[in-house]
Write an enzyme that holds these catalytic residues in place. Structure first.
Site, PDB file in Angstrom:
ATOM      1  N   HIS A   1       9.515  21.320  51.203  1.00 16.25           N
ATOM      2  CA  HIS A   1      10.136  20.628  52.259  1.00 16.25           C
ATOM      3  C   HIS A   1      11.437  21.695  52.587  1.00 16.25           C
ATOM      4  O   HIS A   1      12.290  21.977  51.976  1.00 16.25           O
ATOM      5  CB  HIS A   1      10.541  19.231  51.708  1.00 16.25           C
ATOM      6  CG  HIS A   1      11.217  18.604  52.903  1.00 16.25           C
ATOM      7  ND1 HIS A   1      10.275  17.811  53.886  1.00 16.25           N
ATOM      8  CD2 HIS A   1      12.420  18.185  53.212  1.00 16.25           C
ATOM      9  CE1 HIS A   1      11.162  17.079  54.906  1.00 16.25           C
ATOM     10  NE2 HIS A   1      12.382  17.492  54.487  1.00 16.25           N
TER      11      HIS A   1
ATOM     12  N   LEU B   1      -0.577  11.688  52.586  1.00 15.54           N
ATOM     13  CA  LEU B   1      -1.639  11.124  51.337  1.00 15.54           C
ATOM     14  C   LEU B   1      -1.440   9.925  50.856  1.00 15.54           C
ATOM     15  O   LEU B   1      -0.224   9.581  50.587  1.00 15.54           O
ATOM     16  CB  LEU B   1      -1.626  12.204  50.398  1.00 15.54           C
ATOM     17  CG  LEU B   1      -2.138  13.650  51.012  1.00 15.54           C
ATOM     18  CD1 LEU B   1      -1.524  14.657  49.909  1.00 15.54           C
ATOM     19  CD2 LEU B   1      -3.507  13.625  51.411  1.00 15.54           C
TER      20      LEU B   1
ATOM     21  N   GLY C   1       0.668  28.733  57.197  1.00 16.88           N
ATOM     22  CA  GLY C   1       0.434  29.097  55.820  1.00 16.88           C
ATOM     23  C   GLY C   1       1.089  30.298  55.323  1.00 16.88           C
ATOM     24  O   GLY C   1       0.671  30.901  54.452  1.00 16.88           O
TER      25      GLY C   1
ATOM     26  N   ARG D   1      -0.669  15.659  57.024  1.00 15.72           N
ATOM     27  CA  ARG D   1      -1.205  14.313  56.990  1.00 15.72           C
ATOM     28  C   ARG D   1      -0.426  13.732  55.708  1.00 15.72           C
ATOM     29  O   ARG D   1      -0.268  14.453  54.524  1.00 15.72           O
ATOM     30  CB  ARG D   1      -2.698  14.344  56.689  1.00 15.72           C
ATOM     31  CG  ARG D   1      -3.528  14.326  57.748  1.00 15.72           C
ATOM     32  CD  ARG D   1      -3.763  13.223  58.526  1.00 15.72           C
ATOM     33  NE  ARG D   1      -4.638  12.318  57.988  1.00 15.72           N
ATOM     34  CZ  ARG D   1      -5.927  12.355  58.181  1.00 15.72           C
ATOM     35  NH1 ARG D   1      -6.398  13.064  59.095  1.00 15.72           N
ATOM     36  NH2 ARG D   1      -6.689  11.332  57.635  1.00 15.72           N
TER      37      ARG D   1
ATOM     38  N   GLU E   1       4.365   8.470  45.946  1.00 16.40           N
ATOM     39  CA  GLU E   1       4.092   7.614  46.782  1.00 16.40           C
ATOM     40  C   GLU E   1       5.139   7.729  48.179  1.00 16.40           C
ATOM     41  O   GLU E   1       4.982   7.333  48.992  1.00 16.40           O
ATOM     42  CB  GLU E   1       3.809   6.262  46.506  1.00 16.40           C
ATOM     43  CG  GLU E   1       2.650   6.013  45.773  1.00 16.40           C
ATOM     44  CD  GLU E   1       2.994   6.450  44.214  1.00 16.40           C
ATOM     45  OE1 GLU E   1       3.890   6.643  43.765  1.00 16.40           O
ATOM     46  OE2 GLU E   1       1.675   6.425  43.380  1.00 16.40           O
TER      47      GLU E   1
ATOM     48  N   GLU F   1      11.861  29.842  51.309  1.00 16.43           N
ATOM     49  CA  GLU F   1      11.151  28.744  50.688  1.00 16.43           C
ATOM     50  C   GLU F   1       9.909  29.521  49.842  1.00 16.43           C
ATOM     51  O   GLU F   1       9.471  28.910  48.882  1.00 16.43           O
ATOM     52  CB  GLU F   1      10.368  28.210  51.794  1.00 16.43           C
ATOM     53  CG  GLU F   1      11.013  27.080  52.573  1.00 16.43           C
ATOM     54  CD  GLU F   1      10.051  26.393  53.714  1.00 16.43           C
ATOM     55  OE1 GLU F   1      10.300  25.405  53.988  1.00 16.43           O
ATOM     56  OE2 GLU F   1       9.292  27.111  54.102  1.00 16.43           O
TER      57      GLU F   1
HETATM   58  C1  GRF Z   1       7.434  25.133  55.850  1.00 18.01           C
HETATM   59  O1  GRF Z   1       8.847  25.124  56.369  1.00 18.01           O
HETATM   60  C2  GRF Z   1       7.581  23.826  54.626  1.00 18.01           C
HETATM   61  O2  GRF Z   1       8.641  23.755  54.073  1.00 18.01           O
HETATM   62  C3  GRF Z   1       6.925  22.785  55.451  1.00 18.01           C
HETATM   63  O3  GRF Z   1       5.894  23.355  56.522  1.00 18.01           O
HETATM   64  C4  GRF Z   1       6.318  24.810  56.634  1.00 18.01           C
HETATM   65  C5  GRF Z   1       5.001  25.498  56.521  1.00 18.01           C
HETATM   66  O4  GRF Z   1       4.999  26.693  57.046  1.00 18.01           O
HETATM   67  N1  GRF Z   1       6.566  21.708  54.645  1.00 18.01           N
HETATM   68  P1  GRF Z   1       3.917  27.699  56.582  1.00 18.01           P
HETATM   69  O5  GRF Z   1       2.800  27.126  57.260  1.00 18.01           O
HETATM   70  O6  GRF Z   1       3.802  27.547  55.131  1.00 18.01           O
HETATM   71  O7  GRF Z   1       4.475  28.961  57.307  1.00 18.01           O
END
Ligand code: GRF
Length: 203
Positions: free
Chosen positions: A111, A95, A13, A93, A144, A176
């Site tokens: 991503h 969706l 998270g 998951r 989708e 990110e």
């Molecule tokens: C991140 O690397 C994101 O790009 C991917 O899942 C990871 C989640 O990391 N979809 P966190 O749980 O937010 O630390």
């Protein structure tokens, strides 16, 4: 008017925490993270929600074994929170189209690759294995198709000699967080259309 954003997560998270902190410090404009749904009972994201005073709830296979029941329970919870926007943050998951349609153009994901390259699981590992010299992250609207929705924002980082998946992810994570915050700020503030799977900003 305050925008009401809920987050769905499965793991540690860190992206959830970045969005929550951005909301509470005003970086997302008038927005509030109204709740967190996790599909893994002991996901670390829950502690991050609890320490920030954000409601968190487990909805997963134990409580809702079928996809129909699982998604109906999530939608019901999101509606109870008065959710307008849904952010996926490491939500593992897939969706189904009916869920995506309910939140069309209001559901967002981050991503760990430069989409359309390396969709699916382990985007950073895939980039490393492909031998590319740079990779990055993508924030996109969810459709989708798997990791195939309109791209809101991307950021690049170099792949360095000797990088492992762990070192790459360690450098990618803060990128990110910044990219997700900036993308969500734009989505909440600026009207847009989606045309041919592209975002067309109207202002
Ligand atoms: C991140 O690397 C994101 O790009 C991917 O899942 C990871 C989640 O990391 N979809 P966190 O749980 O937010 O630390």
């Amino acid at each position: 008017m305050e925008r009401r954003v809920a987050v769905l997560a499965s793991g540690t998270g860190s992206n959830f925490a970045a969005l929550a902190d951005a909301a509470s410090s005003g970086q997302l404009g008038p927005a509030r993270i109204v709740g967190l749904v996790v599909d893994r009972e002991h996901a670390g994201a829950r502690d991050k929600a609890a320490s920030r005073g954000i409601e968190h709830v487990y909805i997963g296979k134990k409580t809702h074994p079928t996809a129909e029941a699982f998604e109906a329970a999530i939608t019901a919870q999101l509606e109870r929170w008065g959710t307008e926007w849904v952010c996926l943050a490491g939500f593992l998951r897939i969706l189904r189209p009916s869920f995506v349609a309910r939140w069309r153009d209001r559901i967002v994901n981050v991503h760990p690759s430069l989409l359309p390259a390396f969709p699916g699981l382990h985007g950073a590992r895939q980039a490393l294995e492909a031998g590319v010299s740079e990779t990055g992250c993508t924030v996109h609207l969810v459709t989708e198709g798997l990791d195939a929705g309109p791209i809101v924002r991307q950021a690049r980082i170099p792949v360095l000699p000797g990088d492992t998946e762990a070192t790459l992810l360690e450098r990618l994570h803060p990128v990110e967080h910044r990219t997700y915050v900036a993308a969500l700020r734009d989505l909440l503030a600026r009207p847009f259309d989606v045309v041919d799977n592209e975002i067309i900003w109207k202002s």
